[in-house]
Design a protein around this motif. Structure first.
Motif, PDB file in Angstrom:
ATOM      1  N   SER A 283     117.857 -23.541  65.632  1.00  0.00           N
ATOM      2  CA  SER A 283     117.042 -24.035  65.789  1.00  0.00           C
ATOM      3  C   SER A 283     116.037 -22.657  65.157  1.00  0.00           C
TER       4      SER A 283
ATOM      5  N   ILE B 104     116.739 -21.456  62.186  1.00  0.00           N
ATOM      6  CA  ILE B 104     115.064 -21.942  61.069  1.00  0.00           C
ATOM      7  C   ILE B 104     114.139 -21.006  61.487  1.00  0.00           C
ATOM      8  N   LYS B 105     113.815 -21.117  62.772  1.00  0.00           N
ATOM      9  CA  LYS B 105     112.684 -20.541  63.350  1.00  0.00           C
ATOM     10  C   LYS B 105     112.021 -18.997  62.520  1.00  0.00           C
TER      11      LYS B 105
ATOM     12  N   ASN C 254     111.587 -19.605  58.884  1.00  0.00           N
ATOM     13  CA  ASN C 254     110.169 -19.566  58.228  1.00  0.00           C
ATOM     14  C   ASN C 254     109.182 -19.162  59.205  1.00  0.00           C
TER      15      ASN C 254
ATOM     16  N   TYR D  21     120.885 -20.415  56.273  1.00  0.00           N
ATOM     17  CA  TYR D  21     119.962 -20.945  56.704  1.00  0.00           C
ATOM     18  C   TYR D  21     118.253 -20.616  55.005  1.00  0.00           C
TER      19      TYR D  21
ATOM     20  N   THR E 214     114.535 -21.597  54.149  1.00  0.00           N
ATOM     21  CA  THR E 214     113.061 -22.801  53.729  1.00  0.00           C
ATOM     22  C   THR E 214     113.393 -23.815  53.480  1.00  0.00           C
TER      23      THR E 214
ATOM     24  N   SER F  81     115.197 -25.969  56.775  1.00  0.00           N
ATOM     25  CA  SER F  81     113.916 -26.593  56.700  1.00  0.00           C
ATOM     26  C   SER F  81     113.152 -27.864  55.281  1.00  0.00           C
ATOM     27  N   SER F  82     113.788 -27.683  54.545  1.00  0.00           N
ATOM     28  CA  SER F  82     112.181 -28.993  53.643  1.00  0.00           C
ATOM     29  C   SER F  82     113.263 -28.867  52.588  1.00  0.00           C
TER      30      SER F  82
ATOM     31  N   TYR G  72     119.441 -30.141  57.751  1.00  0.00           N
ATOM     32  CA  TYR G  72     118.156 -30.049  57.089  1.00  0.00           C
ATOM     33  C   TYR G  72     116.444 -31.023  57.699  1.00  0.00           C
TER      34      TYR G  72
ATOM     35  N   PHE H  81     112.136 -28.008  61.368  1.00  0.00           N
ATOM     36  CA  PHE H  81     111.439 -27.355  61.933  1.00  0.00           C
ATOM     37  C   PHE H  81     110.488 -27.814  60.124  1.00  0.00           C
ATOM     38  N   ALA H  82     110.969 -28.547  59.621  1.00  0.00           N
ATOM     39  CA  ALA H  82     109.862 -28.912  58.124  1.00  0.00           C
ATOM     40  C   ALA H  82     108.766 -28.985  58.430  1.00  0.00           C
TER      41      ALA H  82
ATOM     42  N   GLU I 227     106.636 -26.487  60.041  1.00  0.00           N
ATOM     43  CA  GLU I 227     106.296 -25.167  60.059  1.00  0.00           C
ATOM     44  C   GLU I 227     105.922 -24.846  58.493  1.00  0.00           C
TER      45      GLU I 227
END
Ligand code: AOF
Ligand code: ZN
Length: 366
Positions: free
Chosen positions: A5, A8-9, A12, A77, A79, A107-108, A132, A135-136, A138
């Motif tokens: 997390s 990924i944050k 993003n 990692y 996006t 993420s997405s 996956y 936080f998609a 975001e």
């Protein structure tokens, strides 16, 4: 794992710093983290983002900068789901499989039908760990135009209007006036740099004679392509819009088939698309733009064009810059009297003070 997390944050967050710089590809951001076997010591050893023109891809850049060690675990990692199609180069999935990366967290999912889940399957089949949808939400906002392009064959449409307190866009009809302040101008140029193309009607060229580029030092080459809607091409071909040395995807949609006029516009780096009367409508024009790779379209006027986009329900975001004075009844209205008023179409998502002006942001209701 909370580490995933956290990274990924960061990924993003960093994507937003370079967003919109890789036309015609979505701007992807990737990080590679090196960990010991127990994940007690972790450090970012590389990063990459999609380069100008769309290649190399983010993962390829990130991988090329790592010296992989045998006794370490590597996590990538990103996006967006890594691509698996053979494009201009080897796919990112192939590059990941050949590297020493064991875990892929993104993420997405990629809505492009050449990828869309196929990247995940290939990675998993090679025995790699894939996670996956982290936080998609975001990344939905920066990727909105890309998603609309790939799923619905149209770009995200942002309508930008500068007006007086009483919603007038000029002191008199058919005249150009500077209504909002200098800081608004900078914000507008920044918004331009984040869009792939700016669309205006032929009338705006005649009345405003705009440049429609981004003039913020350092961001000039992120100026968007220009799109002109002009049924008859009855504007001065020496207007400023034809002078800037923009790249080669400026487009004019017209009904005109006069070869001499078309040839002259082509020599000024404009692609001329002559449509039949029944095809000269905004939905068709938007799908044409989507095919040219446009994901984010900024509409800058004039009032007839604004009204048509709104009446056809094709506006995703409306940004109004409002100054601190009234113009009165002789002024040019923001929208024409053909506007079909509809309630509950937009929600106000932000209102910002820009010195003595206001920036109002309205998003289409989901
Ligand atoms: C990734 N990493 O950095 C980007 C990806 O024209 P091509 O061959 O470069 O492919 C464009 C497609 O690649 C685009 O539609 C999207 O599916 C994907 N973008 N993928 O793995 C990246 N920018
Ligand atoms: Zn790729």
């Amino acid at each position: 794992m909370h580490l995933d997390s956290k990274y990924i944050k960061i990924t993003n967050f960093l994507q937003k710093k370079v967003h919109g710089t890789s036309f015609p590809n979505p701007t992807v951001f990737a990080l590679i983290v090196e960990s010991d076997k127990k994940f007690s010591s972790n450090r970012i050893v590389s990063f990459g983002f999609t380069q100008k023109g769309g290649r190399p891809h983010a993962e390829a850049v990130a991988i090329s900068n790592v010296k992989f060690l045998k006794n370490k675990i590597y996590t990538l990692y990103s996006t967006l789901e890594p691509c698996c199609h053979e494009g201009r180069e080897e796919s990112c999935v192939e590059k990941i499989i050949k590297s020493n990366i064991q875990r892929i967290i993104f993420s997405s999912k990629d809505p492009d039908k050449r990828v869309n889940g196929k990247g995940i399957k290939k990675l998993e089949r090679s025995g790699l760990k894939v996670k996956y949808n982290i936080f998609a939400d975001e990344i939905q906002n920066p990727y909105k135009g890309y998603i609309l392009n790939r799923k619905f064959n149209r770009p995200k449409v942002t309508l930008k209007v500068g007006c007086s307190m009483d919603s007038k866009i000029a002191v008199k009809r058919g005249q150009r006036d500077q209504i909002t302040n200098k800081i608004v101008k900078k914000i507008v140029h920044n918004i331009r740099s984040e869009n792939d193309a700016i669309l205006v009607g032929g009338n705006t060229i005649k009345i405003d004679n705009p440049d429609l580029n981004c003039r913020i030092p350092g961001l000039e080459n992120l100026s968007p392509y220009k799109v002109i809607l002009s049924k008859s091409l009855n504007f001065d071909s020496n207007s400023k819009i034809f002078k800037s040395k923009n790249r080669n995807l400026n487009i004019i949609f017209t009904l005109e088939s006069n070869l001499k006029k078309i040839k002259s516009l082509k020599s000024k780096c404009y692609k001329v698309v002559t449509l039949k009367e029944e095809d000269f409508n905004l939905s068709n024009i938007l799908s044409n733009l989507a095919k040219f790779g446009i994901c984010n379209l900024l509409v800058e006027g004039g009032s007839k064009i604004f009204t048509s986009f709104l009446n056809e329900g094709l506006v995703d975001q409306l940004i109004i810059f409002r100054s601190n004075f009234f113009i009165g009844p002789q002024g040019q209205e923001m929208f024409s009297d053909k506007l079909k008023l509809r309630q509950n179409f937009f929600v106000i998502t932000n209102v910002l003070n820009v010195q003595n002006n206001i920036m109002e942001i309205f998003d289409r209701k989901r």
